[in-house]
Design a protein around this motif. Structure first.
Motif, PDB file in Angstrom:
ATOM      1  N   VAL A   5     -21.814  17.305  19.959  1.00  0.00           N
ATOM      2  CA  VAL A   5     -22.531  18.397  19.953  1.00  0.00           C
ATOM      3  C   VAL A   5     -21.736  19.379  21.025  1.00  0.00           C
ATOM      4  CG1 VAL A   5     -24.461  19.631  20.484  1.00  0.00           C
ATOM      5  CG2 VAL A   5     -24.786  17.375  19.349  1.00  0.00           C
ATOM      6  N   PHE A   6     -21.482  20.645  20.296  1.00  0.00           N
ATOM      7  CA  PHE A   6     -20.746  21.499  21.307  1.00  0.00           C
ATOM      8  C   PHE A   6     -21.780  22.620  21.716  1.00  0.00           C
ATOM      9  CE2 PHE A   6     -17.400  19.834  18.734  1.00  0.00           C
ATOM     10  CZ  PHE A   6     -16.269  19.844  19.661  1.00  0.00           C
ATOM     11  N   ILE A   7     -21.756  22.724  23.131  1.00  0.00           N
ATOM     12  CA  ILE A   7     -22.811  23.973  23.533  1.00  0.00           C
ATOM     13  C   ILE A   7     -21.878  25.139  23.793  1.00  0.00           C
ATOM     14  CG2 ILE A   7     -24.079  24.649  25.458  1.00  0.00           C
ATOM     15  CD1 ILE A   7     -24.954  21.974  23.864  1.00  0.00           C
ATOM     16  N   ILE A   8     -21.802  26.253  22.842  1.00  0.00           N
ATOM     17  CA  ILE A   8     -20.931  27.179  22.914  1.00  0.00           C
ATOM     18  C   ILE A   8     -21.320  28.450  23.753  1.00  0.00           C
ATOM     19  CG2 ILE A   8     -19.703  28.559  21.086  1.00  0.00           C
ATOM     20  CD1 ILE A   8     -20.260  26.110  19.114  1.00  0.00           C
ATOM     21  N   PHE A   9     -20.521  28.964  24.328  1.00  0.00           N
ATOM     22  CA  PHE A   9     -20.644  30.375  24.961  1.00  0.00           C
ATOM     23  C   PHE A   9     -19.734  31.412  24.737  1.00  0.00           C
ATOM     24  CE2 PHE A   9     -22.905  27.321  27.610  1.00  0.00           C
ATOM     25  CZ  PHE A   9     -23.937  27.669  27.795  1.00  0.00           C
ATOM     26  N   LYS A  40     -19.046  16.066   8.270  1.00  0.00           N
ATOM     27  CA  LYS A  40     -20.093  17.356   8.234  1.00  0.00           C
ATOM     28  C   LYS A  40     -19.986  18.192   9.496  1.00  0.00           C
ATOM     29  CE  LYS A  40     -25.182  17.794   7.692  1.00  0.00           C
ATOM     30  NZ  LYS A  40     -26.313  16.880   7.617  1.00  0.00           N
ATOM     31  N   GLU A  41     -20.097  19.320   9.177  1.00  0.00           N
ATOM     32  CA  GLU A  41     -20.058  20.450  10.377  1.00  0.00           C
ATOM     33  C   GLU A  41     -21.384  21.373  10.128  1.00  0.00           C
ATOM     34  OE1 GLU A  41     -17.615  24.182  12.266  1.00  0.00           O
ATOM     35  OE2 GLU A  41     -17.007  23.327  10.396  1.00  0.00           O
ATOM     36  N   ILE A  42     -22.019  21.480  11.297  1.00  0.00           N
ATOM     37  CA  ILE A  42     -23.405  22.476  11.494  1.00  0.00           C
ATOM     38  C   ILE A  42     -22.927  23.235  12.386  1.00  0.00           C
ATOM     39  CG2 ILE A  42     -25.782  22.402  11.529  1.00  0.00           C
ATOM     40  CD1 ILE A  42     -26.111  19.876  10.371  1.00  0.00           C
ATOM     41  N   LEU A  43     -23.275  24.899  12.139  1.00  0.00           N
ATOM     42  CA  LEU A  43     -23.325  25.631  13.119  1.00  0.00           C
ATOM     43  C   LEU A  43     -24.675  26.289  13.306  1.00  0.00           C
ATOM     44  CD1 LEU A  43     -21.880  27.453  15.236  1.00  0.00           C
ATOM     45  CD2 LEU A  43     -21.560  28.969  13.552  1.00  0.00           C
ATOM     46  N   ASN A  44     -25.461  25.773  14.353  1.00  0.00           N
ATOM     47  CA  ASN A  44     -26.656  26.773  14.898  1.00  0.00           C
ATOM     48  C   ASN A  44     -26.797  27.849  15.794  1.00  0.00           C
ATOM     49  OD1 ASN A  44     -28.614  24.008  13.743  1.00  0.00           O
ATOM     50  ND2 ASN A  44     -26.884  23.208  15.115  1.00  0.00           N
ATOM     51  N   ASP A  45     -27.000  28.830  15.098  1.00  0.00           N
ATOM     52  CA  ASP A  45     -27.065  30.063  15.845  1.00  0.00           C
ATOM     53  C   ASP A  45     -28.057  30.090  16.903  1.00  0.00           C
ATOM     54  OD1 ASP A  45     -24.881  30.660  14.208  1.00  0.00           O
ATOM     55  OD2 ASP A  45     -25.764  32.315  13.063  1.00  0.00           O
ATOM     56  N   VAL A  46     -27.841  30.403  18.072  1.00  0.00           N
ATOM     57  CA  VAL A  46     -29.028  30.525  19.192  1.00  0.00           C
ATOM     58  C   VAL A  46     -29.731  32.037  18.814  1.00  0.00           C
ATOM     59  CG1 VAL A  46     -29.767  30.469  21.446  1.00  0.00           C
ATOM     60  CG2 VAL A  46     -28.185  28.736  20.464  1.00  0.00           C
ATOM     61  N   LYS A  47     -31.114  31.885  18.671  1.00  0.00           N
ATOM     62  CA  LYS A  47     -31.507  33.306  18.485  1.00  0.00           C
ATOM     63  C   LYS A  47     -31.585  34.017  19.965  1.00  0.00           C
ATOM     64  CE  LYS A  47     -34.548  31.699  14.627  1.00  0.00           C
ATOM     65  NZ  LYS A  47     -35.699  31.844  14.033  1.00  0.00           N
ATOM     66  N   PRO A  48     -31.557  35.205  19.807  1.00  0.00           N
ATOM     67  CA  PRO A  48     -31.726  35.988  21.194  1.00  0.00           C
ATOM     68  C   PRO A  48     -32.909  35.651  21.755  1.00  0.00           C
ATOM     69  CG  PRO A  48     -30.904  37.481  19.560  1.00  0.00           C
ATOM     70  CD  PRO A  48     -31.340  36.148  18.846  1.00  0.00           C
ATOM     71  N   ASN A  49     -32.909  35.344  23.216  1.00  0.00           N
ATOM     72  CA  ASN A  49     -34.155  35.060  23.873  1.00  0.00           C
ATOM     73  C   ASN A  49     -33.910  35.600  25.338  1.00  0.00           C
ATOM     74  OD1 ASN A  49     -33.059  33.025  25.807  1.00  0.00           O
ATOM     75  ND2 ASN A  49     -32.668  31.611  23.757  1.00  0.00           N
ATOM     76  N   ALA A  50     -34.820  35.538  26.284  1.00  0.00           N
ATOM     77  CA  ALA A  50     -34.737  36.229  27.707  1.00  0.00           C
ATOM     78  C   ALA A  50     -33.924  35.255  28.587  1.00  0.00           C
ATOM     79  CB  ALA A  50     -36.062  36.381  27.978  1.00  0.00           C
ATOM     80  N   PRO A  52     -30.987  34.193  30.269  1.00  0.00           N
ATOM     81  CA  PRO A  52     -29.428  34.792  30.373  1.00  0.00           C
ATOM     82  C   PRO A  52     -28.491  33.570  30.335  1.00  0.00           C
ATOM     83  CG  PRO A  52     -30.656  35.109  32.440  1.00  0.00           C
ATOM     84  CD  PRO A  52     -31.724  34.281  31.606  1.00  0.00           C
ATOM     85  N   ASN A  53     -29.042  32.325  30.405  1.00  0.00           N
ATOM     86  CA  ASN A  53     -28.041  31.095  30.485  1.00  0.00           C
ATOM     87  C   ASN A  53     -28.005  30.462  29.253  1.00  0.00           C
ATOM     88  OD1 ASN A  53     -27.682  31.108  33.240  1.00  0.00           O
ATOM     89  ND2 ASN A  53     -29.683  30.582  33.574  1.00  0.00           N
ATOM     90  N   ALA A  54     -28.653  30.964  28.245  1.00  0.00           N
ATOM     91  CA  ALA A  54     -28.500  30.291  26.924  1.00  0.00           C
ATOM     92  C   ALA A  54     -27.519  30.522  26.238  1.00  0.00           C
ATOM     93  CB  ALA A  54     -29.640  31.156  26.119  1.00  0.00           C
ATOM     94  N   PRO A  55     -26.794  29.265  25.648  1.00  0.00           N
ATOM     95  CA  PRO A  55     -25.646  29.411  24.884  1.00  0.00           C
ATOM     96  C   PRO A  55     -25.705  30.196  23.765  1.00  0.00           C
ATOM     97  CG  PRO A  55     -26.880  27.518  24.249  1.00  0.00           C
ATOM     98  CD  PRO A  55     -27.685  28.034  25.328  1.00  0.00           C
ATOM     99  N   ASP A  56     -24.778  30.863  23.006  1.00  0.00           N
ATOM    100  CA  ASP A  56     -24.785  31.690  21.795  1.00  0.00           C
ATOM    101  C   ASP A  56     -24.787  30.559  20.382  1.00  0.00           C
ATOM    102  OD1 ASP A  56     -23.731  34.331  22.678  1.00  0.00           O
ATOM    103  OD2 ASP A  56     -22.618  33.194  23.679  1.00  0.00           O
ATOM    104  N   ALA A  57     -24.278  29.407  20.617  1.00  0.00           N
ATOM    105  CA  ALA A  57     -24.615  28.572  19.374  1.00  0.00           C
ATOM    106  C   ALA A  57     -24.570  27.306  19.854  1.00  0.00           C
ATOM    107  CB  ALA A  57     -23.329  28.943  18.464  1.00  0.00           C
TER     108      ALA A  57
END
Length: 106
Positions: A5-9, A40-50, A52-57
């Motif tokens: 799992v990649f935590i993507i910024f 298999k490859e899955i990309l989960n887009d992180v929904k915009p939220n409040a 500021p430390n959340a990843p992009d995907a």
């Protein structure tokens, strides 16, 4: 199955939308798809939220077993995928973890 799992910024200067567009681009997908043993490859887009430390995907790469995953992570194909990703991702913040998945609902 084994999974990484990649935590993507995103890189500074890229919007969230631009980062996701790069991750979904034919160029990047074609590079990642060449990783040997990848099932298999899955990309989960992180929904915009409040937060500021959340990843992009969150990215998921699936392999048949741990050995295939370990070999793939150090392969020339993965090096090429990381080189491409470094043009639009903050590689200091982005990281990967190998995980065991448990389906508690199944």
């Amino acid at each position: 199955m084994s999974k990484v799992v990649f935590i993507i910024f995103r890189k500074a200067g890229f919007s969230h939308e631009d980062c996701i567009a790069e991750l979904r681009s034919d160029r990047h997908i074609s590079i990642v798809s060449k990783v040997k043993g990848l099932n298999k490859e899955i990309l989960n887009d992180v929904k915009p939220n409040a937060n500021p430390n959340a990843p992009d995907a969150i990215g998921e790469l699936w392999f048949d077993h741990d050995e295939a995953m370990t070999l793939a992570m150090s392969s020339p194909e993965m090096v090429a995928a990381n080189e491409d990703a470094s043009t639009f991702l903050d590689m200091e913040k982005t990281y990967a973890v190998m995980v065991d998945e448990y389906d508690n609902m199944g």
